[in-house]
Motif scaffolding. Structure first.
Motif, PDB file in Angstrom:
ATOM      1  N   UNK A 298      27.222   9.342  -8.001  1.00 44.48           N
ATOM      2  CA  UNK A 298      28.456   9.715  -8.500  1.00 44.48           C
ATOM      3  C   UNK A 298      28.237   9.906  -9.975  1.00 44.48           C
ATOM      4  N   UNK A 299      28.924  10.553 -10.612  1.00 43.75           N
ATOM      5  CA  UNK A 299      28.954  10.889 -12.169  1.00 43.75           C
ATOM      6  C   UNK A 299      28.836   9.595 -12.950  1.00 43.75           C
ATOM      7  N   UNK A 300      27.897   9.463 -13.668  1.00 39.77           N
ATOM      8  CA  UNK A 300      27.841   8.257 -14.754  1.00 39.77           C
ATOM      9  C   UNK A 300      28.184   8.711 -15.961  1.00 39.77           C
ATOM     10  N   UNK A 301      29.124   7.863 -16.522  1.00 38.47           N
ATOM     11  CA  UNK A 301      29.279   8.122 -18.255  1.00 38.47           C
ATOM     12  C   UNK A 301      28.801   6.758 -18.834  1.00 38.47           C
ATOM     13  N   UNK A 302      28.676   6.863 -20.088  1.00 36.04           N
ATOM     14  CA  UNK A 302      28.082   5.797 -20.757  1.00 36.04           C
ATOM     15  C   UNK A 302      28.980   5.317 -22.013  1.00 36.04           C
ATOM     16  N   UNK A 303      28.941   4.103 -22.253  1.00 35.48           N
ATOM     17  CA  UNK A 303      29.655   3.700 -23.438  1.00 35.48           C
ATOM     18  C   UNK A 303      29.103   2.586 -24.044  1.00 35.48           C
ATOM     19  N   UNK A 304      29.245   2.243 -25.319  1.00 34.11           N
ATOM     20  CA  UNK A 304      28.583   1.229 -26.015  1.00 34.11           C
ATOM     21  C   UNK A 304      29.297  -0.211 -25.938  1.00 34.11           C
ATOM     22  N   UNK A 305      28.391  -1.328 -26.075  1.00 35.85           N
ATOM     23  CA  UNK A 305      28.897  -2.638 -26.010  1.00 35.85           C
ATOM     24  C   UNK A 305      28.025  -3.228 -26.819  1.00 35.85           C
ATOM     25  N   UNK A 306      28.651  -4.538 -27.502  1.00 39.03           N
ATOM     26  CA  UNK A 306      28.108  -5.229 -28.493  1.00 39.03           C
ATOM     27  C   UNK A 306      27.936  -6.741 -28.070  1.00 39.03           C
ATOM     28  N   UNK A 307      26.809  -7.513 -28.364  1.00 33.10           N
ATOM     29  CA  UNK A 307      26.967  -9.192 -28.154  1.00 33.10           C
ATOM     30  C   UNK A 307      26.132  -9.618 -29.211  1.00 33.10           C
ATOM     31  N   UNK A 308      26.375 -10.688 -29.478  1.00 32.80           N
ATOM     32  CA  UNK A 308      25.622 -11.581 -30.600  1.00 32.80           C
ATOM     33  C   UNK A 308      25.900 -13.047 -30.252  1.00 32.80           C
ATOM     34  N   UNK A 309      24.637 -13.741 -30.811  1.00 34.72           N
ATOM     35  CA  UNK A 309      24.705 -15.312 -30.340  1.00 34.72           C
ATOM     36  C   UNK A 309      24.005 -16.003 -31.461  1.00 34.72           C
ATOM     37  N   UNK A 310      24.051 -17.247 -31.831  1.00 34.63           N
ATOM     38  CA  UNK A 310      23.473 -18.104 -32.814  1.00 34.63           C
ATOM     39  C   UNK A 310      23.184 -19.187 -31.810  1.00 34.63           C
ATOM     40  N   UNK A 311      21.558 -19.323 -31.841  1.00 36.27           N
ATOM     41  CA  UNK A 311      20.996 -20.321 -31.141  1.00 36.27           C
ATOM     42  C   UNK A 311      21.007 -22.004 -31.494  1.00 36.27           C
ATOM     43  N   UNK A 312      21.733 -22.454 -30.470  1.00 33.65           N
ATOM     44  CA  UNK A 312      21.995 -23.879 -30.499  1.00 33.65           C
ATOM     45  C   UNK A 312      21.094 -24.773 -30.003  1.00 33.65           C
ATOM     46  N   UNK A 313      20.903 -24.559 -28.667  1.00 33.02           N
ATOM     47  CA  UNK A 313      19.881 -25.128 -27.899  1.00 33.02           C
ATOM     48  C   UNK A 313      18.638 -24.523 -27.595  1.00 33.02           C
ATOM     49  N   UNK A 314      18.727 -23.412 -26.740  1.00 36.56           N
ATOM     50  CA  UNK A 314      17.746 -22.434 -26.678  1.00 36.56           C
ATOM     51  C   UNK A 314      18.003 -21.078 -26.332  1.00 36.56           C
ATOM     52  N   UNK A 315      17.341 -20.206 -26.628  1.00 34.50           N
ATOM     53  CA  UNK A 315      17.440 -18.749 -26.581  1.00 34.50           C
ATOM     54  C   UNK A 315      18.252 -18.359 -25.336  1.00 34.50           C
ATOM     55  N   UNK A 316      17.616 -18.590 -24.007  1.00 37.93           N
ATOM     56  CA  UNK A 316      18.236 -18.324 -22.670  1.00 37.93           C
ATOM     57  C   UNK A 316      19.712 -18.697 -22.716  1.00 37.93           C
ATOM     58  N   UNK A 317      20.060 -19.910 -22.949  1.00 39.03           N
ATOM     59  CA  UNK A 317      21.273 -20.450 -22.826  1.00 39.03           C
ATOM     60  C   UNK A 317      22.441 -19.706 -24.017  1.00 39.03           C
ATOM     61  N   UNK A 318      22.006 -19.398 -24.884  1.00 45.42           N
ATOM     62  CA  UNK A 318      22.605 -18.738 -26.062  1.00 45.42           C
ATOM     63  C   UNK A 318      22.998 -17.372 -25.618  1.00 45.42           C
ATOM     64  N   UNK A 319      21.961 -16.575 -25.003  1.00 44.81           N
ATOM     65  CA  UNK A 319      21.851 -15.219 -24.590  1.00 44.81           C
ATOM     66  C   UNK A 319      23.172 -15.061 -23.291  1.00 44.81           C
ATOM     67  N   UNK A 320      22.789 -16.121 -22.497  1.00 42.70           N
ATOM     68  CA  UNK A 320      23.723 -16.079 -21.073  1.00 42.70           C
ATOM     69  C   UNK A 320      25.276 -16.231 -21.553  1.00 42.70           C
ATOM     70  N   UNK A 321      25.426 -17.247 -22.603  1.00 41.37           N
ATOM     71  CA  UNK A 321      26.759 -17.664 -23.280  1.00 41.37           C
ATOM     72  C   UNK A 321      27.537 -16.272 -23.802  1.00 41.37           C
ATOM     73  N   UNK A 322      26.464 -15.634 -24.443  1.00 40.38           N
ATOM     74  CA  UNK A 322      26.781 -14.197 -25.027  1.00 40.38           C
ATOM     75  C   UNK A 322      27.055 -13.076 -24.022  1.00 40.38           C
ATOM     76  N   UNK A 323      26.947 -13.581 -22.998  1.00 40.01           N
ATOM     77  CA  UNK A 323      27.301 -12.309 -21.834  1.00 40.01           C
ATOM     78  C   UNK A 323      26.090 -11.446 -21.412  1.00 40.01           C
ATOM     79  N   UNK A 324      24.886 -11.587 -21.887  1.00 47.56           N
ATOM     80  CA  UNK A 324      23.842 -11.015 -21.410  1.00 47.56           C
ATOM     81  C   UNK A 324      23.422 -11.172 -20.125  1.00 47.56           C
TER      82      UNK A 324
END
Ligand code: ZN
Length: 428
Positions: free
Chosen positions: A158-184
């Motif tokens: 099917x036709x694919x369109x692209x759009x941008x999105x943004x995420x950010x996080x500040x790490x409190x316990x560990x990188x993985x958890x922070x990234x998951x909380x940021x929606x990555x």
């Protein structure tokens, strides 16, 4: 009235006459509606042919013979081959053979099946197999269609369109958890760690207060987000140092804001940061001899069997065993650099063998004189032990010439875009 007409400029008079004539002609012609009416008058009681070609009736006619197939869906089970799925679908092995010998692509699609894959079979009114679909994602499917006595396969998308999105996080316990909380997603986290893995040791050097921002692509099908695309730009702050990385479309690699490659000669940590359980700090007092010894490497504690990677390209100087190092591998990267990996459970390279950066050279273990399983990693520069986590690494390749110009222009736009999305999404 006439005198008024006569006083008008000549061109105006000519136009008035022209329009008057045109209106007169239009009024004299029969009304188009009355023309239609005349034709639609039929005599009562007389039979008229309707003159309709049934082939032109669209309501009951399928747009294509494929539209009226009845479909059966099968999920590939553990250890199941196409032959078993065909059997479950009531299809002959002769048909499968016919399909797999009709082309390499079709053969690959039908033989390289994994548990959880789906095969859909489309049958016509005579219960003949006409089409097979293998969905690859929410927007892609490999489709095999019967054409005459032959089968033809193609990837349909099917036709694919692209759009941008943004995420950010500040790490409190560990990188993985922070990234998951940021929606990555897990993929994006590994991608992000991969981009900065030459500058930051994600296993040992992430601290509270570290932060990241990323601009990434999303794939849209029919207006809905179906997948995440590439990271377009990312900024990572680690222990006060800020690293920027921007995607270069031409090469698919990431470069910093000055056009220097993010990829460097050495990885900061020679194993997957997700496996590392702690900053292992074995007692400096040796448990056997009781002597305090200088510690000349970095220790990573992780489960036994964790793959250990070559930090850089090179040649295996030694792959061997002794009672102190246990199973160990030394890699010579150039006349200047040597890396050492100790206490391995298993060695997967031989002395003299050429290795690539990121290649698995063995697995983490607790062989030799150790208090517990861990990787002992050493980094030597001209024969002198250096801290692998802080040693200045050889300068990476930079873009040059036109490639650099193009990249720098794009990089500026992308970093600005990242900041704009940050504002748009009210991250301030
Ligand atoms: Zn050690």
């Amino acid at each position: 009235m006439l005198s008024l007409f006569a006083r008008l400029p000549r061109i105006h008079r000519a136009l008035i006459i022209l329009f008057t004539v045109l209106i007169a002609i239009a009024l004299a012609l029969p009304d188009p509606a009355s023309l239609r009416q005349e034709k639609s008058v039929y005599e009562v009681g007389k039979a008229y042919s309707l003159n309709i070609n049934p082939a032109n009736l669209s309501a009951d006619k399928p747009s294509s013979p494929l539209a009226q197939l009845s479909w059966q869906k099968f999920t590939v089970g553990a250890g199941e081959s196409a032959a078993i799925v065909f059997q479950r679908a009531g299809l002959s092995s002769r048909l499968l053979y016919q399909l797999t010998t009709s082309g390499k692509e079709i053969k690959d699609q039908l033989t390289k099946l994994r548990p959880g894959d789906i095969l859909e079979f489309g049958f016509d009114a005579e219960n003949q197999l006409v089409q097979i679909k293998r969905p690859m994602s929410s927007y892609q499917a490999y489709v095999i269609t019967k054409v005459g006595d032959d089968y033809q396969g193609e990837m349909q998308s099917k036709d694919i369109d692209y759009q941008y999105n943004y995420a950010e996080a500040s790490i409190t316990s560990n990188f993985w958890n922070a990234a998951i909380s940021a929606g990555l997603t897990a993929n994006q986290i590994m991608e992000l760690a991969g981009i900065f893995g030459w500058d930051i040791d994600f296993a040992l050097d992430i601290r509270e207060g570290d932060s990241f921002k990323i601009l990434y692509q999303e794939k849209l099908v029919e207006g809905e987000v179906v997948d995440r695309g590439q990271i377009i730009a990312a900024i990572f702050t680690n222990q006060g140092d800020t690293f920027k990385a921007i995607l270069d479309d031409k090469t698919g690699n990431y470069y910093d804001e000055n056009g220097r490659a993010m990829k460097k000669a050495f990885l900061r940590s020679p194993l997957d940061f997700r496996r590392v359980t702690s900053n292992f700090n074995p007692t400096r007092r040796h448990p056997v001899t009781g002597k305090v010894r200088a510690h000349r490497g970095t220790d990573y504690a992780a489960p036994v069997g964790t793959p250990i990677w070559a930090a850089g390209d090179g040649i295996v100087q030694k792959s061997s065993y002794n009672q102190f190092n246990g199973n160990y591998v030394f890699i010579k990267h150039s006349n200047t650099y040597i890396t050492k990996y100790l206490h391995l459970q298993r060695r997967m390279v031989k002395t003299g063998q050429r290795v690539k950066q990121g290649q698995t050279i063995g697995t983490l273990g607790g062989t030799g004189r150790v208090t517990g399983p861990h990787l002992h990693y050493e980094f030597l520069v001209n024969g002198v032990h250096k801290n692998a986590r802080t040693v200045k690494l050889p300068q990476s390749k930079s873009l040059t010439g036109k490639a650099k110009q193009t990249f720098m222009a794009n990089a500026e736009i992308r970093l600005k875009k990242l900041e704009r999305y940050r504002e748009l999404l009210a991250y301030n």
